[in-house]
Design an enzyme around this catalytic site. Structure first.
Site, PDB file in Angstrom:
ATOM      1  N   ALA A  14       0.795  -1.228   0.000  1.00 45.48           N
ATOM      2  CA  ALA A  14       0.000   0.000   0.000  1.00 45.48           C
ATOM      3  C   ALA A  14       0.826   1.275   0.000  1.00 45.48           C
ATOM      4  O   ALA A  14       0.377   2.306  -0.509  1.00 45.48           O
ATOM      5  CB  ALA A  14      -0.951   0.006   1.207  1.00 45.48           C
ATOM      6  N   LYS A  17       4.562   3.063  -4.760  1.00 48.37           N
ATOM      7  CA  LYS A  17       4.052   4.056  -5.702  1.00 48.37           C
ATOM      8  C   LYS A  17       2.716   3.633  -6.299  1.00 48.37           C
ATOM      9  O   LYS A  17       1.772   4.431  -6.382  1.00 48.37           O
ATOM     10  CB  LYS A  17       5.084   4.320  -6.803  1.00 48.37           C
ATOM     11  CG  LYS A  17       6.345   5.015  -6.282  1.00 48.37           C
ATOM     12  CD  LYS A  17       7.369   5.219  -7.382  1.00 48.37           C
ATOM     13  CE  LYS A  17       8.618   5.915  -6.839  1.00 48.37           C
ATOM     14  NZ  LYS A  17       9.661   6.098  -7.890  1.00 48.37           N
ATOM     15  N   GLY A 109      -1.486  -7.136  -9.626  1.00 51.45           N
ATOM     16  CA  GLY A 109      -0.785  -6.313 -10.593  1.00 51.45           C
ATOM     17  C   GLY A 109       0.700  -6.600 -10.602  1.00 51.45           C
ATOM     18  O   GLY A 109       1.424  -6.129 -11.476  1.00 51.45           O
ATOM     19  N   THR A 111       3.980  -8.542 -11.392  1.00 56.19           N
ATOM     20  CA  THR A 111       4.391  -9.495 -12.423  1.00 56.19           C
ATOM     21  C   THR A 111       5.581 -10.308 -11.919  1.00 56.19           C
ATOM     22  O   THR A 111       6.142 -10.032 -10.867  1.00 56.19           O
ATOM     23  CB  THR A 111       4.754  -8.783 -13.729  1.00 56.19           C
ATOM     24  OG1 THR A 111       5.830  -7.856 -13.482  1.00 56.19           O
ATOM     25  CG2 THR A 111       3.560  -8.023 -14.281  1.00 56.19           C
ATOM     26  N   HIS A 165      11.315   0.329 -18.252  1.00 57.00           N
ATOM     27  CA  HIS A 165      10.705   0.597 -16.955  1.00 57.00           C
ATOM     28  C   HIS A 165      11.692   1.308 -16.032  1.00 57.00           C
ATOM     29  O   HIS A 165      12.895   1.347 -16.291  1.00 57.00           O
ATOM     30  CB  HIS A 165      10.253  -0.708 -16.283  1.00 57.00           C
ATOM     31  CG  HIS A 165       8.978  -1.251 -16.831  1.00 57.00           C
ATOM     32  ND1 HIS A 165       8.920  -1.949 -18.024  1.00 57.00           N
ATOM     33  CD2 HIS A 165       7.708  -1.204 -16.360  1.00 57.00           C
ATOM     34  CE1 HIS A 165       7.667  -2.316 -18.247  1.00 57.00           C
ATOM     35  NE2 HIS A 165       6.910  -1.876 -17.258  1.00 57.00           N
ATOM     36  N   HIS A 166      11.164   1.826 -14.938  1.00 60.56           N
ATOM     37  CA  HIS A 166      11.982   2.439 -13.889  1.00 60.56           C
ATOM     38  C   HIS A 166      12.923   1.387 -13.305  1.00 60.56           C
ATOM     39  O   HIS A 166      12.688   0.178 -13.409  1.00 60.56           O
ATOM     40  CB  HIS A 166      11.076   3.007 -12.796  1.00 60.56           C
ATOM     41  CG  HIS A 166      10.098   2.001 -12.253  1.00 60.56           C
ATOM     42  ND1 HIS A 166      10.406   1.127 -11.238  1.00 60.56           N
ATOM     43  CD2 HIS A 166       8.826   1.718 -12.627  1.00 60.56           C
ATOM     44  CE1 HIS A 166       9.367   0.359 -10.984  1.00 60.56           C
ATOM     45  NE2 HIS A 166       8.387   0.688 -11.812  1.00 60.56           N
ATOM     46  N   LYS A 169      12.017  -1.725 -10.761  1.00 57.41           N
ATOM     47  CA  LYS A 169      11.281  -2.918 -11.165  1.00 57.41           C
ATOM     48  C   LYS A 169      12.187  -4.132 -11.034  1.00 57.41           C
ATOM     49  O   LYS A 169      13.292  -4.158 -11.595  1.00 57.41           O
ATOM     50  CB  LYS A 169      10.770  -2.781 -12.597  1.00 57.41           C
ATOM     51  CG  LYS A 169       9.919  -3.958 -13.063  1.00 57.41           C
ATOM     52  CD  LYS A 169       9.263  -3.673 -14.399  1.00 57.41           C
ATOM     53  CE  LYS A 169       8.458  -4.865 -14.889  1.00 57.41           C
ATOM     54  NZ  LYS A 169       7.410  -5.277 -13.943  1.00 57.41           N
TER      55      LYS A 169
END
Length: 276
Positions: A14, A17, A109, A111, A165-166, A169
């Site tokens: 939670a 980001k 969400g 992966t 991606h950032h 990840k």
């Protein structure tokens, strides 16, 4: 879906980001209520998640790292609860199993789950007759890109995928890129027929090889959020499809849709396009 009693939602990860975006979206949805905020970061323990999310008023939901206790609390609500998970590939598998065991519907969400893990979770969800959604990408724009890529693949024999991606990840390639390659691989053809015998002077220079000869290249840099290109090539032409994310808020319509839809399911469903 509308209900007189709001859908109870627990967010895992939670204070991350994506987690904070989900908290804001759920708090603003009239048919949902946030009942739990789980995060492992010790800096955020016992803080009000509404304040961490920058909402105008506190939500009176403290951050906790006690997932089992929170799931047990959520399953006592009058309406079936939903768990939204944006955490880490190392923990998401166990999180999903725990949620299903408590009768909480997971919306995932995160992966990085393997094909074997996804199948095991599908079997577990089906035995429990509990809905579960695994969504590699919640963006409507990405669903449209994948559909356009499938259409283009009928006319091109050469294709490569670049995902950016950032640098926070953890998994590579991204779940979205793998899913895109899978969809192209289902077209019944093998891509990128060899023209020359390739030699990599540095291992991985040509990226990873996914379904049916499709190459995926991963970029990780600060300043990026989530981006993907699917590049088709043929003599005399290049056809490029690209999706760029500039704000994580773009995922929230898909997240809210998934929270509502998962309550109607009795098994695991993979991919946003399956519930649109």
């Amino acid at each position: 879906m509308t209900s007189k009693t709001p859908i109870p939602v627990v967010v895992i990860g939670a204070a991350g980001k994506m987690g904070l975006e989900v908290v804001k979206a759920v708090a603003q949805a009239e048919d949902m209520k946030l009942v739990g905020a789980i995060d492992r970061n010790p800096e955020h323990q016992d803080k009000d998640i509404g304040e961490l999310a920058g909402l105008s008023e506190p939500l009176e939901v403290p951050v906790t790292n006690q997932m089992e206790s929170m799931l047990a609390f959520a399953c006592q609500e009058k309406e079936p609860g939903v768990m939204v998970d944006f955490t880490h590939p190392d923990s998401v598998y166990d999180n999903v199993r725990s949620a299903i065991a408590y009768g909480i519907r997971p919306v995932i969400g995160t992966t990085g789950l393997s094909t074997t893990q996804i199948q095991e979770l599908a079997d577990f969800a089906e035995k429990a007759s509990t809905g579960c959604l695994i969504i590699p990408n919640f963006s409507i724009g990405m669903v449209l890109l994948q559909q356009a890529a499938v259409a283009a693949s009928q006319y091109f024999d050469h294709v490569e995928i670049i995902e950016l991606h950032h640098n926070q990840k953890a998994d590579a390639p991204s779940g979205t890129a793998i899913q895109t390659a899978q969809k192209l691989g289902e077209m019944g053809k093998t891509f990128n027929p060899a023209i020359v015998e390739e030699t990599e002077k540095l291992t991985g220079a040509r990226g990873s090889q996914a379904e049916e000869g499709i190459r995926i290249h991963s970029v990780r840099l600060p300043g990026l959020i989530a981006h993907q290109e699917v590049i088709f090539g043929a003599p005399g032409q290049i056809y490029t499809l690209r999706h760029d994310t500039s704000d994580r808020a773009c995922y929230m319509p898909g997240v809210l849709l998934a929270i509502r839809k998962v309550l109607q399911l009795k098994s695991l469903v993979y991919g946003l396009e399956k519930i649109l």
